[in-house]
Design a protein around this motif. Sequence first.
Motif, PDB file in Angstrom:
ATOM      1  N   ALA A   1     -17.257  -8.810  -7.041  1.00  0.00           N
ATOM      2  CA  ALA A   1     -16.021  -8.307  -7.868  1.00  0.00           C
ATOM      3  C   ALA A   1     -14.718  -8.602  -7.207  1.00  0.00           C
TER       4      ALA A   1
ATOM      5  N   TYR B   1     -10.870  -3.322  -1.984  1.00  0.00           N
ATOM      6  CA  TYR B   1     -10.243  -2.479  -2.935  1.00  0.00           C
ATOM      7  C   TYR B   1     -10.494  -3.123  -4.410  1.00  0.00           C
ATOM      8  N   HIS B   2     -10.315  -4.546  -4.259  1.00  0.00           N
ATOM      9  CA  HIS B   2     -10.358  -5.086  -5.739  1.00  0.00           C
ATOM     10  C   HIS B   2     -12.022  -5.232  -6.059  1.00  0.00           C
TER      11      HIS B   2
ATOM     12  N   ARG C   1     -12.206  -1.659  -7.632  1.00  0.00           N
ATOM     13  CA  ARG C   1     -11.446  -1.675  -8.751  1.00  0.00           C
ATOM     14  C   ARG C   1     -12.148  -2.392  -9.996  1.00  0.00           C
ATOM     15  N   ALA C   2     -12.811  -3.404  -9.465  1.00  0.00           N
ATOM     16  CA  ALA C   2     -13.772  -4.346 -10.443  1.00  0.00           C
ATOM     17  C   ALA C   2     -14.906  -3.377 -10.993  1.00  0.00           C
TER      18      ALA C   2
ATOM     19  N   LYS D   1     -13.004   1.131 -13.337  1.00  0.00           N
ATOM     20  CA  LYS D   1     -11.631   0.778 -13.921  1.00  0.00           C
ATOM     21  C   LYS D   1     -10.868   1.969 -13.679  1.00  0.00           C
TER      22      LYS D   1
ATOM     23  N   ASN E   1      -8.354   4.279  -8.405  1.00  0.00           N
ATOM     24  CA  ASN E   1      -7.373   3.625  -7.850  1.00  0.00           C
ATOM     25  C   ASN E   1      -7.011   4.534  -6.690  1.00  0.00           C
ATOM     26  N   ALA E   2      -6.211   3.800  -5.585  1.00  0.00           N
ATOM     27  CA  ALA E   2      -5.832   4.439  -4.325  1.00  0.00           C
ATOM     28  C   ALA E   2      -4.906   3.449  -3.637  1.00  0.00           C
TER      29      ALA E   2
END
Lengths: 671, 124
Positions: A433, A528-529, A532-533, A536, A539-540
């Motif tokens: 992701a 991180y991504h 995130r994927a 949704k 966040n950080a």
Amino acid sequence: MTVLSVVMMFALFILFYFPARQERLLLENYNNEIENFAKTVALGVKIAITEQNFEGVETAIDFVREDDRLQFVSLIQSDTIWAEANDIDYTIGKTVFKTFPDSVEVDTEGHSDDNHIVKSAAFSTPMMSGEILLSFSTEEIVESKRQIRMASLSATLVVFVIGLLIGFWLAGNISKPVLALRDAAHKVGEGDLTQSVSSNSKDEVGELGLAFNKMVKDLSVKASLERVRSVIAGMRGKEDLPQITPVIWQELISVGVPFNRCGVFIIDEKEAVIESYLSTPDGQSLGIFNLPFGAHEIAGKLVDNWQAGKIYYEHWNKKEFLEWMHTMMDLGHIESSRTYQGDIKPPESLNLHFVPFDQGMLYVGNDEQLADDELGLVKALADAFAIAYARYEDFKSLEKAKNKTEIALEELKSTQTQLIQSEKMASLGELTAGIAHEIQNPLNFVNNFAEVSVDLIEELNEEMENNNTEDVEAIKEDLKQNLIKINHHGHRASSIVKGMLEHSRTDAGAKVLTDINALADEYLRLAYHGLRAKDKSFNADFTVNTDDSLPKINVLSQDLGRVMLNLINNAFYAVAKRAKEGIEGYKPNVVVTTKKLDKAVEIRLKDNGGGIPEKLLEKIFQPFFTTKPTGEGTGLGLSLSYDIITKGHGGDLKVDTEEGVGTEFIIVLPE
Amino acid sequence: MKILVVDDELDIQPLFQQRYRKEIRRGEMDFVFAHSGEEAIECLEKYEHEAVIILSDINMPGMSGLELLETIKLKYHKPPPVVMMITAYGDADNYNKAMELGADDFITKPVDFIALKEKIITIS
């Protein structure tokens, strides 16, 4: 020696005690006799004097006169001589009145000595008072004493000789067997159980010998049983089974059972077969074969008796023996009649004894029927065999269980390998992701800059036609920059793809010089991504504080990348979880810091999540330990990370955590 | 009208500048760039009294595009800034969330710059 001293004591007793006692008695008797003589004479004299018959005095004396032991007999007159001074004090004056023989000087106060005995007897008449003094020779006594001594001496000698004879006889009957017993016991003590002592006497020594022989026999039987146990229980597999027949053969000999054939039949009711171990008449194993219950009449009888727990006895003549042998030969269990018969001719008669034990029957064949005590020995042997055989069977089933366990362990190991691979795949999934995003961005740039560059070329042409030199230069510069950017983003995309490929690789790979700062940055973004994927709402904030003096070091970059990904994922997971608690002013934050140490590189991954409770701290590096909900974590991330850092790189992975404050993982890699 | 582009990718800036080179030169478009949500807020404060169109990425470290959107929509009422979300994740979740928070548009990467230009012109 003992015998000699007993005899000596007895002899000395006879030599000294008896004569002394005898002599004393003799002397006493002699004294009494003489005293009686004296009294008799005194009485005679008294009567004669009273009757004034002086011849009577002579007659009285005649009573002893003829005795040849007499030395003298004397009539002594006693007169009272009053003292001149008064009427109280007086003395007795004694004068010899008459003596026989006349020649003898008589001492009125005469005493006995060794040579003679002097006795006196007082008499008193109105006419005169006095005493008869009688002296007898002790010659006869001395002679008697001598004789007694001689007699006792000879008696002593006789006793001594007899004593010695008895002693030696006793020694022959007690000492010898006892000594023999001692020697035999010594040898038994050294382990020689063939010892026995001959004992034909019916006395206690004989009984002792018998008891000893029985004890040795029992010991020998016990030792035999022990040997059977140790050999049979020591069997480990099928290849050891042929030991059974020789052992039984050897130990039947040891316990002294007469036999010329033996064997063991293990009865398997489930399979309805008898596992047979038979011997030839010279103690060789005939091999092992399975005899079905219905193969021969005797097999059925064997099983029936075994089930009833009875000793089964059978007698075979030559014909019956041959019938059995041919059955066995037909079944292919016996190769040649010669081997089985042990001779060219079959035996004329065979007594078969089958003694039951837990798993089957012990067979002993002999020319004669066995006695009860011999059968008892066979039974003991059979029981010992049963215990040992049970142990062997236990061992076999244990072995089976062990093999099963080993197979299970193998399966577990391969499952573990698969799990490790799936953990890799899981983290790859997490990566994908992130990769999608990370790869999409550079590709977009590549496309965008390429497109815009096409536009720029057109613009460039326009400006050139307009002779707008300044703009031409600017556009040219832009074009150059765009090409650089296209190149840069192309590289970025390809490095991500390369990373992804490396990550999914299963082999160990080789250590390569790696820029840890770049690696840390790359994986922090990927993690991180990736998160995130997936989520949704997640966040950080994250920061990378790199130490620019950090040297490149040799690492398994894909492995180290996985470690970072794991740790960063955990950090993001922790801060995301904390963020959901809705704490006022909470800002989720993950910081990766690199630092050059002395001959080492340190990577710190710090989060401000909830921290790890102390009771879980010691478990976090254990495989399959996870606090994530089922299905979300494999529980292998930290354990693999730990292995990669410590075993793979000789480094160290430490954790520093405080509940409610955060967690920091510290990786130290040697340069 | 100011157009504030918020993206953590630095190369967004030259890309926009080149793509809208003529528009910029002609003064039709005026771009301002911010590389994070936080930076975007600072910019907004700076251009408080100007009409602003905001083009924001969603996926950024620190303050995300959605948070930025939420903050703007809550804080700035007059004039209400137009916020267009631009993201690589064109999924329903992101879209719904953005719409819920009052996004004026939702554009998925790769960006169609011609269409974007038309949208911007329409708004302004």
